[in-house]
Design an enzyme around this catalytic site. Structure first.
Site: not given
Length: 423
Positions: A94-96, A102, A135, A137, A167, A245-246
């Site tokens: 879950n890197f940028g 790179r 980005k 959060y 998250d 509905g209730q």
């Protein structure tokens, strides 16, 4: 046998969304190798409550995993990464945007190294579209996924929910995707890229609000306690309305503290018995047949008065006492439970949802347990790893490196941070 025994996961995720996913898979029996840079997951030191110990932020999201530290800035460290890729069924990150690229490992390269591997990727807004480089959060995802605009009261500001739907919710979505892709890979021998965007995950969890968004093109929302009308456009914030509905709402009970509330759903089937029980105590013995309430359409129109009367009845009772009155009437209800309530609740403890663990740095602590109960392979919750705790073990057991090679890697700086340059 554990459900995912034999499945090995290279977990490069950090903070909350990814670790939520990999922890669930670890609890199901997967061998999750937490692949950290020598400084470790940033949450090890965030919100630290015990000096020089991993924080609860980290420990509560990384149970049942093994930790290895690898310096991906060294050629030797990259080779360790390649060797692990060949031995794993799933890789998660879950890197940028562009971080793995790179390092020289875009998805195409990873797939070339191991054609059968499944890659799970969490992004704030996905890898395509005009928001892809933004980005994200937790609260940003809630804001942009539709949750905040529909949470709160109409004349107040939008609110985030205490549940981490941006998250942890995204982590749950990723777990489903990874397991589906893993099954396909077992049949086809071909892995695939699984992407979950936080914004997309929040939208999925807000689907009933998108139901209401479309209903507003045809008429008002009769179950809402706030005014709505055809062509209104935005689904309004409606406080504690049930949204279904209730009719439902939170009722304040004695001694009227911040969590002395009982959430009550007034189903059509229980109205008569409920009204007969409440009516005499609030000066309305004929409440069940009162034309303002006798039909569900009438109760919807006059629900603010109905809730006022129910609140008046509740003034004499605690939330548990009121619950004891309503349960025999089959009225769906539940007390607003604080964190303290839940941490000390017999039901919660009995279902292993508040589990005590022991950590070598911080001592005794508690973790939320496994919410998915498998009858043939119940989860055994184990503590989170200290930084790099299993580095040698993984190199020996998973990669079959001998001690000479491990020593050579250590000397080359493949497993640790490079020395700081002299000023």
């Amino acid at each position: 046998m554990e459900a995912l025994k034999g499945v090995r996961i290279l977990d490069m995720t950090h903070v909350q969304a990814g670790p939520t996913c990999s922890q669930l898979l670890a609890w199901m029996g997967a061998d999750v190798i937490k692949f950290e840079n020598p400084q470790g997951d940033a949450t090890r030191g965030q919100l630290r409550d015990v000096p020089n110990a991993d924080s609860l932020y980290f420990t509560m999201l990384n149970c049942n995993k093994r930790s290895i530290t690898v310096n991906m800035k060294s050629a030797e460290g990259k080779q360790v990464f390649i060797d692990l890729l060949k031995k794993c069924h799933i890789i998660m990150e879950n890197f940028g945007p562009g971080v793995l690229d790179r390092f020289g490992f875009p998805w195409e390269k990873i797939r070339e190294i191991n054609p059968k591997i499944v890659m799970g990727s969490i992004k704030g807004f996905g890898s395509s579209g005009p928001y892809s480089d933004f980005k994200a959060y937790e609260n940003v995802a809630q804001a942009m996924g539709g949750a905040m605009s529909t949470t709160g009261v109409p004349d107040g500001p939008p609110f985030v929910t205490g549940a981490q739907i941006g998250d942890s919710g995204t982590g749950l979505h990723l777990a489903i995707g990874l397991l589906a892709a893993l099954r396909q890979a077992e049949h086809t021998g071909k892995g695939q890229y699984v992407e979950v965007a936080m914004m997309d995950g929040v939208m999925n969890l807000c689907r009933v609000k998108f139901r209401d968004h479309q209903r507003l093109t045809r008429g008002d929302l009769s179950e809402f306690s706030v005014p709505t009308y055809k062509g209104m456009g935005d689904v309004p914030r409606a406080g504690n309305d049930s949204g279904g509905g209730q009719l439902g709402n939170a009722i304040h009970c004695k001694p009227h503290g911040p969590n002395d509330w009982l959430y009550v759903v007034v189903q059509e089937a229980v109205w008569e018995d409920l009204a007969k029980r409440i009516g005499p105590d609030v000066g309305m013995p004929e409440m069940a047949t009162d034309p303002r309430f006798s039909k569900i359409s009438d109760r919807r129109k006059n629900q603010n008065l109905m809730w006022t009367l129910i609140n008046k009845f509740a003034e004499k009772y605690t939330k548990r006492e009121l619950m004891a009155i309503l349960n025999p009437l089959d009225v769906p209800c539940g007390p607003i439970m604080s964190t303290h309530d839940l941490a000390t609740d017999e039901h919660v403890r009995g279902r292993d949802m508040w589990v005590e663990l022991d950590h070598p740095q911080r001592g005794k602590w508690f973790n939320v347990g496994m919410p998915i109960k498998l009858s043939e392979s119940p989860a055994k919750i184990e503590r989170s790893p200290t930084l790099g705790e299993h580095t040698d073990e993984i190199l020996r057991e998973v990669l079959s490196y001998d001690q000479n090679k491990i020593n050579s890697l250590k000397s080359a700086g493949a497993l640790s941070a490079p020395p700081k340059k002299a000023a």
